[in-house]
Scaffold this motif. Structure first.
Motif: not given
Length: 424
Positions: A130-134, A137-145, A237-239
């Protein structure tokens, strides 16, 4: 026997993966039938060539990940049993605590951590895609959280359910499934009541809609629909994503209308009002309560089927699976395996019901707003933002889609336009 079961399980999983790879990448077609080409439902009319290419690529990979994720869960639980890890987790828990409730909590920690380790790689692949295809927009740390929040919420919920179910198995014998179902009714309603105010805010910040003029218009629609909502909430949610969404959530005094800020930023006011009218239709037509009733009926049937299957499996293959009795906590992976399978098998039916309700909500929204241009524009923007196929393959629609396809939704709006012109 254990080796044979494991071999058959791995072989079945491999054949399943090969089938869906062939089906999604070589056999299925998502092109539009000739009669829809050039219409407003044709993605070539509102997507450029690059967006069309990315949509096909992203959808195929995402659908493939969906179809293999659940069987990976089944294979995990099967191997946990066959390798004796569930029995080992039970032994460690008994060595670590004196009281049964603490032993269950420790057992669940071991099982939950093992499941987290086994499933996180695929979750990360999905996140990276989902990051690759834009889309994300979530950072890895936010995703891991978020992953860790999921872990602890699932652990806490599972601990409550398992503690009650296995107590009932010991006390009630073969009727545990029925008493467990009875207890699940108030528990389900309580969790739905808590969801908007306790669980959802753990992931995102919710606050009253900043655009008060828009809020007034939305609340006017809500009042005309008889929805007791005093505020519309906005969520940041934009972040995390570029996707669009809006929904009505909660029951009773905790019901609320929620808009993603991505929706507010990307759609016009008329399009937002159409989405809101659609979401409110679910309240007006009592879809939430119909869904709760359907869930309770299926959970009763599901628990009964699981109880029968667990008795039969433990009786025949208990030694190979390292399970001494159904009420042995070491049988939990078998319970979760059967539950997951039943949910997967029943998903085509639940998705069919959901698609019908969504179709009704679309009809309600267009009749309330009388703005077919905004409705079609909304569906086109949703397609573009999510890189969604307008006409997905049949099996994808059956197993994945709780909404009608964009082809169906846009076509119905165009048919409504035609009906209105003929009546004038």
């Amino acid at each position: 026997m254990a080796k044979k079961i494991g071999l058959y399980g791995v072989l079945a999983f491999c054949l399943y993966v090969l089938f869906f790879y062939w089906y999604l990448f070589y056999f299925s077609q998502s092109s539009l039938p000739f009669e829809y080409q050039g219409t407003k439902a044709d993605p070539a009319t509102f997507l450029n060539e690059r967006e069309l290419m990315l949509t096909e690529e992203y959808s195929k990979i995402r659908n493939f990940l969906f179809f293999i994720s659940t069987p990976i869960e089944w294979l995990f639980y099967l191997l946990i049993l066959l390798f004796g890890l569930s029995k080992t987790f039970k032994r460690w828990s008994e060595q670590s605590a004196k009281y049964r409730i603490l032993q269950q909590a420790i057992y669940l920690i071991w099982l939950s951590v093992a499941a987290f380790i086994a499933t996180t790689p695929l979750s990360y692949v999905s996140y990276s895609l989902s990051k690759k295809y834009n889309i994300s927009t979530q950072s890895f740390s936010s995703w891991m959280k978020d992953e860790l929040i999921d872990f602890w919420i699932n652990y806490g919920t599972l601990f409550l359910i398992v503690s009650v179910l296995y107590w009932l198995m010991r006390k009630s014998g073969k009727k545990w499934w029925f008493y467990g179902w009875l207890i699940s009714i108030p528990f389900t309603l309580f969790m739905m009541f808590l969801q908007p105010v306790v669980i959802d805010p753990l992931y995102n910040d919710f606050y009253p809609l900043k655009n008060k003029e828009l809020e007034t218009k939305i609340l006017d629609i809500a009042n005309s629909a008889g929805i007791p909502a005093e505020h519309v909430f906005e969520v940041n949610m934009a972040e995390k994503t570029n996707a669009l969404n809006a929904y009505v959530t909660g029951i009773g005094s905790n019901s609320r209308i929620v808009l993603w800020d991505t929706t507010l930023n990307r759609l016009t006011e008329d399009q937002i009002l159409f989405i809101m009218a659609h979401e409110m239709a679910h309240y007006v037509e009592k879809h939430l309560y119909i869904g709760i009733a359907g869930y309770l009926v299926f959970s009763l049937l599901g628990l009964y089927i699981i109880s029968r299957l667990m008795r039969a499996i433990v009786s025949r293959w208990g030694e190979a699976l390292k399970i001494s009795a159904v009420n042995d906590i070491a049988s939990l992976p078998l319970f979760l395996l059967l539950l997951s399978m039943l949910m997967y098998v029943s998903s085509p039916f639940s998705n069919t019901v959901s698609r019908y309700q969504e179709m009704r909500a679309d009809r309600y929204a267009i009749e309330m707003t009388q703005n077919s241009e905004a409705a079609i524009g909304t569906f086109q923007e949703l397609t573009k933002a999510g890189l969604s196929q307008v006409n997905p393959p049949l099996l994808v629609k059956i197993f994945r889609y709780g909404h009608p396809t964009m082809l169906e939704r846009i076509t119905r709006i165009e048919e409504y336009e035609l009906e209105q012109r003929n009546q004038q």
